[in-house]
Scaffold this active site. Structure first.
Site, PDB file in Angstrom:
ATOM      1  N   LEU A 152       0.889  -1.153   0.025  1.00 57.19           N
ATOM      2  CA  LEU A 152      -0.019   0.003   0.068  1.00 57.19           C
ATOM      3  C   LEU A 152       0.966   1.239  -0.005  1.00 57.19           C
ATOM      4  O   LEU A 152       2.143   1.160   0.280  1.00 57.19           O
ATOM      5  CB  LEU A 152      -0.976   0.018   1.112  1.00 57.19           C
ATOM      6  CG  LEU A 152      -1.943  -0.973   1.465  1.00 57.19           C
ATOM      7  CD1 LEU A 152      -2.857  -0.689   2.800  1.00 57.19           C
ATOM      8  CD2 LEU A 152      -3.139  -0.851   0.207  1.00 57.19           C
ATOM      9  N   ASP A 153       0.442   2.239  -0.655  1.00 57.10           N
ATOM     10  CA  ASP A 153       1.177   3.611  -0.633  1.00 57.10           C
ATOM     11  C   ASP A 153       1.441   4.016   0.791  1.00 57.10           C
ATOM     12  O   ASP A 153       0.454   3.788   1.727  1.00 57.10           O
ATOM     13  CB  ASP A 153       0.539   4.572  -1.253  1.00 57.10           C
ATOM     14  CG  ASP A 153       0.245   4.375  -2.850  1.00 57.10           C
ATOM     15  OD1 ASP A 153       1.105   3.291  -3.413  1.00 57.10           O
ATOM     16  OD2 ASP A 153      -0.575   5.104  -3.454  1.00 57.10           O
ATOM     17  N   ARG A 154       2.489   4.566   1.233  1.00 59.78           N
ATOM     18  CA  ARG A 154       2.935   5.100   2.551  1.00 59.78           C
ATOM     19  C   ARG A 154       1.721   5.743   3.080  1.00 59.78           C
ATOM     20  O   ARG A 154       1.459   5.530   4.419  1.00 59.78           O
ATOM     21  CB  ARG A 154       3.994   5.993   2.525  1.00 59.78           C
ATOM     22  CG  ARG A 154       4.728   6.421   3.731  1.00 59.78           C
ATOM     23  CD  ARG A 154       6.078   6.565   3.956  1.00 59.78           C
ATOM     24  NE  ARG A 154       6.559   6.507   5.066  1.00 59.78           N
ATOM     25  CZ  ARG A 154       8.060   6.509   5.357  1.00 59.78           C
ATOM     26  NH1 ARG A 154       9.003   6.661   4.432  1.00 59.78           N
ATOM     27  NH2 ARG A 154       8.359   6.772   6.525  1.00 59.78           N
ATOM     28  N   THR A 184      -1.333   5.776   2.567  1.00 56.11           N
ATOM     29  CA  THR A 184      -2.739   4.932   2.869  1.00 56.11           C
ATOM     30  C   THR A 184      -2.673   4.021   3.862  1.00 56.11           C
ATOM     31  O   THR A 184      -1.594   3.671   4.444  1.00 56.11           O
ATOM     32  CB  THR A 184      -2.829   4.220   1.601  1.00 56.11           C
ATOM     33  OG1 THR A 184      -2.661   5.066   0.289  1.00 56.11           O
ATOM     34  CG2 THR A 184      -4.080   3.214   1.425  1.00 56.11           C
ATOM     35  N   HIS A 188      -0.519   4.201  -8.152  1.00 50.78           N
ATOM     36  CA  HIS A 188      -1.519   5.073  -7.671  1.00 50.78           C
ATOM     37  C   HIS A 188      -2.764   4.996  -8.239  1.00 50.78           C
ATOM     38  O   HIS A 188      -3.372   6.301  -8.422  1.00 50.78           O
ATOM     39  CB  HIS A 188      -0.697   6.372  -7.749  1.00 50.78           C
ATOM     40  CG  HIS A 188       0.409   6.593  -6.867  1.00 50.78           C
ATOM     41  ND1 HIS A 188       1.159   8.026  -6.845  1.00 50.78           N
ATOM     42  CD2 HIS A 188       0.879   6.327  -6.045  1.00 50.78           C
ATOM     43  CE1 HIS A 188       2.191   7.795  -6.078  1.00 50.78           C
ATOM     44  NE2 HIS A 188       1.991   6.901  -5.529  1.00 50.78           N
TER      45      HIS A 188
END
Length: 232
Positions: free
Chosen positions: A68-70, A72, A168
């Site tokens: 997961l994106d940082r 998120t 993204h």
């Protein structure tokens, strides 16, 4: 499965665990794997948790299945055995998992529910993706489905199901229809969240257990925040 936390040791929220897999609720700011920042990744935190809980000597095996994106929050699945990892990788590669996300946006989407199809191109220099209506050079097709779950005082709660997993993707595709996610400065939201998070949460993951072949469904509790609280 209900919003259940099995363990909350050292700020690590464990949502599901057995001999082969462990599912945790990632906090905003945590990185799943080590990167150039040198910050301690979530994978190392989970390894420490396993080592302490089971008094394991030596190195602990842990396989990273997805990321997961940082900024998120939400569900991250890890493999605890080398037997389970390739099977989980295969499930994700063959799109045999169901991933549901919740997002908060300021602007109302054009439709109550819709399928968004774009071609995304990643720019590694600024770590950002751009959405195109038609296929272009170095672009990858991106498909997601969204619906409005709830209208809050100042925001709309969207539920998103991913059909593809691009860089993204949710952030970029929602921004392309004029609905950047709350706190996401990179994709056009005007103000950051106090904790530098973005209001995108990996809410639910459904998959078949890689060894037991049982159906697994995990739901991640929402971050502690007054706006997220209003979503329930």
């Amino acid at each position: 499965m209900s919003e259940k936390i099995l363990s909350n040791k050292s700020n690590l929220q464990v949502l599901f665990e057995d001999n082969h897999i462990i599912v945790v609720n990632k906090r905003a700011g945590d990185i799943v794997q080590g990167d150039k920042t040198g910050d301690k990744p979530l994978s190392d935190v989970v390894k420490s948790y396993i080592k302490d809980k089971y008094n394991k000597p030596g190195n602990v095996y842990l396989g990273v299945v997805h990321r997961l994106d940082r900024p998120t929050t939400g569900i991250v699945l890890f493999s605890k055995t080398s037997k389970a990892l390739p099977r989980l990788n295969k499930l994700f590669a063959e799109k045999k998992t169901n991933k549901t996300y919740w997002a908060l946006v300021k602007n109302q989407p054009p439709k109550q529910q819709d399928t968004l199809i774009h071609w995304l191109r990643k720019n590694p220099k600024n770590n950002k993706s751009t959405a195109f209506i038609k296929e272009t050079s170095d672009s990858k097709k991106a498909i997601l489905h969204y619906k409005i779950l709830k209208q809050l005082d100042n925001y709309f709660l969207l539920e998103i199901e991913l059909e593809t997993g691009r860089h993204h993707q949710i952030r970029c595709q929602l921004a392309s229809i004029g609905c950047p996610i709350k706190g996401d400065l990179k994709y056009g939201f005007k103000r950051s969240n106090p904790d530098a998070s973005i209001s995108l949460h990996a809410r639910q993951l459904e998959f078949t257990h890689p060894v037991k072949k049982e159906a697994i469904s995990v739901i991640a509790p929402l971050p502690k925040d007054t706006i997220w609280d209003a979503c329930l």
